[in-house]
Design a protein around this motif. Structure first.
Motif: not given
Length: 165
Positions: A132-152
């Motif tokens: 499943v395609p996801v976008l990994f976004l590193r937001t800090g030294d100990t933080a990140c986000e994953l943007i994922v499809p709603r169905s997943f």
């Protein structure tokens, strides 16, 4: 996951995708940059933050505009001869993860090296999780986000919550 060194929040992800046509990219980017009031990221994986808006270059001619919670989407008038825009709001969910154990959790989810320059804070990486395609976004030294499809999102949330640190 019961760990004081990890937190997870899941929320809708206001997101707009904009694409520039081949041969018109320079004019498209100039127009979009003026419309947003900020420069655009130059290469794939770069991000630029502007007043509650994160501009992410996800492909050579494609940008995602991710909005912070409560921020209204910018009014975009994309010339159809230069490119197009489409709202992805209904289809994506944002996972915000933070804490000392976040790198360990990420290593169980996706194949992104937390210490690599391509995954440094402020960088984004398109990858996949169980095909499943996801976008990994590193937001800090100990933080990140994953943007994922709603169905997943529900199965991913359940899976992460079940991990043992």
């Amino acid at each position: 996951m019961a760990s004081p060194d990890f937190s997870l929040s899941v929320a809708d992800c206001p997101l707009i995708q904009v694409d520039g046509w081949d041969g018109a990219l320079g004019q498209f980017e100039s127009s979009l940059s003026a419309s947003l009031g900020t420069k655009l990221p130059a290469s794939v994986g770069e991000t630029v933050r502007q007043k509650g808006l994160l501009v992410i270059r996800v492909a050579p001619r494609r940008l995602w505009l991710a909005l912070d919670d409560g921020i209204e989407a910018p009014s975009l008038a994309v010339d159809p001869d230069l490119g197009c825009s489409v709202s992805l709001d209904e289809g994506r969910v944002r996972f915000r993860m933070a804490g000392a154990d976040v790198a360990w959790v990420v290593s169980k989810c996706i194949t992104v090296d937390w210490r690599a320059p391509a995954a440094a804070p402020g960088r984004a990486v398109l990858t996949s999780l169980h095909h499943v395609p996801v976008l990994f976004l590193r937001t800090g030294d100990t933080a990140c986000e994953l943007i994922v499809p709603r169905s997943f999102s529900q199965s991913l949330s359940d899976w992460i919550s079940g991990l043992d640190c």
